[in-house]
Design a protein around this motif. Structure first.
Motif, short mmCIF file in Angstrom:
data_model
loop_
_atom_site.label_atom_id
_atom_site.label_comp_id
_atom_site.label_asym_id
_atom_site.label_seq_id
_atom_site.Cartn_x
_atom_site.Cartn_y
_atom_site.Cartn_z
N UNK A 29 -4.89 1.46 -5.76
CA UNK A 29 -6.18 1.30 -6.41
C UNK A 29 -6.17 0.16 -7.41
N UNK A 30 -5.06 0.03 -8.16
CA UNK A 30 -4.98 -1.08 -9.13
C UNK A 30 -4.94 -2.42 -8.40
N UNK A 31 -4.19 -2.48 -7.30
CA UNK A 31 -4.14 -3.74 -6.53
C UNK A 31 -5.53 -4.13 -6.02
N UNK B 244 -7.52 -5.59 -8.84
CA UNK B 244 -7.10 -6.94 -9.24
C UNK B 244 -7.51 -7.97 -8.20
N UNK B 245 -7.23 -7.69 -6.92
CA UNK B 245 -7.54 -8.67 -5.87
C UNK B 245 -9.04 -8.82 -5.66
N UNK B 246 -9.74 -7.74 -5.87
CA UNK B 246 -11.18 -7.79 -5.64
C UNK B 246 -11.92 -8.65 -6.63
N UNK C 165 -11.72 0.57 -0.60
CA UNK C 165 -11.93 1.35 -1.83
C UNK C 165 -12.67 2.65 -1.53
N UNK C 166 -13.64 2.61 -0.60
CA UNK C 166 -14.39 3.81 -0.24
C UNK C 166 -13.48 4.83 0.45
#
Length: 667
Positions: free
Chosen positions: A188-190, A193-195, A207-208
């Motif tokens: 989730x953190x990745x 950050x990438x998003x 994410x969904x």
């Protein structure tokens, strides 16, 4: 969640009730001391709105308490009290799906059992078993982050990132444990950050997919999370005995003190329901704490505000009461004088004369208290509660009990209703399938019947009376009929009328209904019920001594305008003194042929016991054992075979129909 059925065990005089099905409205009918109240109290222990708990010393069956409960040094955890099976609502099943995963077979029902120690046990159908949280949905979503036909440095970087995550997730296998939780949080953190570099467009699906997996329980038994979810959705059970009949005089300081207690008095709960229903805070209408009414402007405004509130509340209570109580039109007035709060009632009989609530009839006091409590509770967050009423409205007049029955039906639109009664007027004769007879067996334990009526006369009385009332109410819905003695008479009259009409002779009118009573005495009784409703039927009696006695009794008791409504068959056809029935009108040869078709018996009628004996008596004297229903089966056989009646038969029938229609018009 809708309750489908329940089972009570180990409670007072109930060892095991067995599974008892429930409807929107379920009535438990039985004589006093049969166990009806114990059923409701055991149900109330399941999830009470008042916080009452099971007490083995008081509630466990006394004949088993020492030998079983005490002897086993019980904690209560092994002794079930009440089990209820619920149908899981769609919203609850959707919440369960977020825990179990949407690829699972979700349970349709849950059975929840309350034990003496207060613990709950849950059983699902289909059963729930712990299942690993597989990473497969994430693996698919990761593959879409960097499409195979993409190019450029960022696409290559994202493809390598996705491949690395797929490998880590495959190695983890079950993501249900603590390490799996850490992996999902890191992913989730990745994604976050990438998003940020491309607005998250590439990561929306990923994410969904991740979100419900993060919400899924980790590190503990899955079933426990489902149990906790279901427990939060269990309906509250509201037992009316926990409330009392409303006091007309309430001293506000004492009421406010009583309301602060952990277990308020029953009457305090009812008064509290009154204040909540009309939107009044008793603290606001009480006078200032120093005990003196202030004469300054602030004090005057406070008194005016209190008067406005009480006036509005009085109108609202009166309106709601009028909508559900038609015995009289009542006006309720709420009045506060310092710390004293009073309820005054006037009606349309002595208009303008106010009387204290406790001086009104017990029936109205109960009804007003009942309406206040349940309107307050259902409007105040107990929608979908299960309402338990012990002997509701037993002091009400039968017509008011019928209104109460309709009110319970209305309440069941949002709350299941269970009630006990021994009054036939609180049993819905149109829905006897909702009735559960309760009786005490030879050992003194309560039993509940399903799909059968009990043998005990006291228990079945209310059911028989309710069925009879419903049947008669259905008949009363239409115009007053022609009452005849037997069902066979209905069949003969209809067949004869059809052929008379087809041949141009006098026949029964299209609006004429024929109602069988089941004998001359019963016909007189049915006629008296119609006349009590100001509807005067025509009664067609056979030419028998029993019919003449019934006519005499009716004329003396009810027919103050003579006996024009009563037609004796022998007199109508000019054969006075003969013991006639409609079989004599149809004719001997046709009746005997129909009897042979219906029963296989070829008879030569006997002479009868009297010179004026009719065909029915002479057939009975033939010395043959006839089935009890031979008259009806013979009449049906004649009607179904469409026998052509001879002209002399139709002439007799036409004369009878002309008399019946003439008498009907004279009413």
């Amino acid at each position: 969640m809708k309750a489908l059925r329940f089972r009570v065990r180990n409670y007072r005089n109930i060892d095991d009730s067995g599974w008892v099905p429930l409807d929107r409205v379920t009535a438990f009918v039985g004589r006093n001391e049969s166990g009806k109240t114990s059923l409701l109290k055991a149900l109330n222990r399941f999830n009470p709105g008042t916080g009452e708990r099971c007490d083995a010393q008081r509630d466990f069956p006394r004949d088993r308490y020492m030998g079983e409960y005490v002897a086993r040094n019980s904690t209560g955890a092994e002794w079930p009290v009440c089990s209820i099976e619920f149908a899981l609502s769609e919203s609850v099943r959707a919440d369960i799906a977020t825990i179990l995963g949407r690829d699972r077979d979700l349970p349709q029902t849950v059975t929840v059992t309350r034990h003496y120690d207060g613990s709950l046990a849950f059983s699902y159908a289909p059963a729930i078993a712990d299942q690993p949280l597989r990473p497969d949905p994430l693996l698919d979503a990761l593959g879409a982050v960097a499409p195979a036909d993409g190019d450029g440095e960022r696409t290559a970087m994202l493809a390598a990132w996705a491949d690395a995550w797929r490998e880590r997730l495959r190695e983890a296998g079950d993501l249900r444990g603590p390490s799996g939780r850490g992996l999902l949080e890191a992913l989730g953190r990745d994604i976050a950050d990438l998003g940020e570099t491309d607005g998250g467009v590439r990561f929306a699906d990923l994410a969904e997919t991740l979100a419900p997996m993060l919400r899924a329980p980790h590190g503990s038994r899955v079933g426990g999370h489902v149990d906790a979810l279901v427990e939060r959705h269990l309906p509250v059970l509201v037992y009316f005995e926990s409330y009392g009949v409303l006091d007309s005089a309430i001293w506000l300081p004492e009421f406010l003190e009583g309301r602060r207690r952990d277990n308020p008095d029953a009457r305090v709960r009812t008064a509290d329901a009154l204040f909540r229903l009309v939107g009044l805070d008793p603290q606001d209408i009480a006078r200032p704490g120093d005990g003196a009414v202030r004469a300054d402007e602030a004090g005057q405004r406070r008194m005016e505000d209190r008067s406005i509130r009480l006036n509005a509340a009085s109108r609202e209570i009166s309106r709601r009461c009028a909508a559900m109580w038609s015995q009289r039109s009542h006006r309720i007035r709420l009045h506060a004088d310092g710390d004293h709060f009073r309820i005054w009632v006037s009606d349309d009989v002595l208009e303008g004369v106010e009387i204290e609530l406790e001086s009104r009839g017990k029936g109205f006091q109960w009804f007003l208290s009942f309406v206040l409590v349940f309107l307050a509770e259902t409007d105040g967050g107990l929608k979908d509660a299960i309402l338990l009423l012990d002997e509701p409205g037993q002091s009400l007049h039968p017509t008011a009990q019928q209104e109460l029955l309709a009110f319970l039906e209305h309440l069941s639109g949002q709350n299941q209703v269970l009630y006990t009664t021994h009054s036939p007027f609180l049993v819905d004769g149109r829905h006897l399938d909702r009735v559960r007879p309760v009786y005490e067996d030879e050992t003194g334990h309560a039993r509940i019947l399903e799909g059968a009526w009990p043998r005990h006369r006291d228990t079945v009385f209310a059911l028989r009376a309710a069925a009879g009332h419903a049947l008669f109410a259905g008949v009363l819905d239409r115009e007053a009929p022609v009452i005849v003695e037997d069902v066979s008479d209905v069949t003969y009259l209809q067949a004869l009328s059809q052929q008379c009409s087809a041949s141009g002779r006098s026949a029964l009118g299209d609006a004429t209904r024929i109602v069988p009573a089941g004998g001359a005495a019963a016909a007189a009784c049915l006629a008296s019920l119609f006349m009590a409703e100001h509807r005067r039927p025509v009664i067609l009696f056979g030419g028998t001594d029993a019919a003449r006695l019934s006519r005499h009794a009716l004329v003396r008791a009810l027919l103050d305008n003579g006996d024009a409504a009563i037609v004796l068959l022998d007199e109508a056809l000019g054969w006075a003194g003969h013991d006639l029935s409609l079989e004599d009108v149809v004719g001997e040869s046709i009746v005997l042929a129909g009897l042979e078709r219906a029963t296989g018996l070829a008879l030569s009628p006997g002479s009868g016991e009297r010179d004026n004996a009719g065909l029915v008596e002479r057939i009975g004297a033939a010395g043959v054992d006839l089935p009890s229903s031979w008259r009806l089966s013979t009449a049906l056989s004649i009607a179904e075979s469409r026998v052509a009646f001879p002209a002399e038969t139709l002439d007799l029938a036409s004369r009878l129909f002309a008399i019946l229609e003439s008498r009907r018009r004279q009413r």
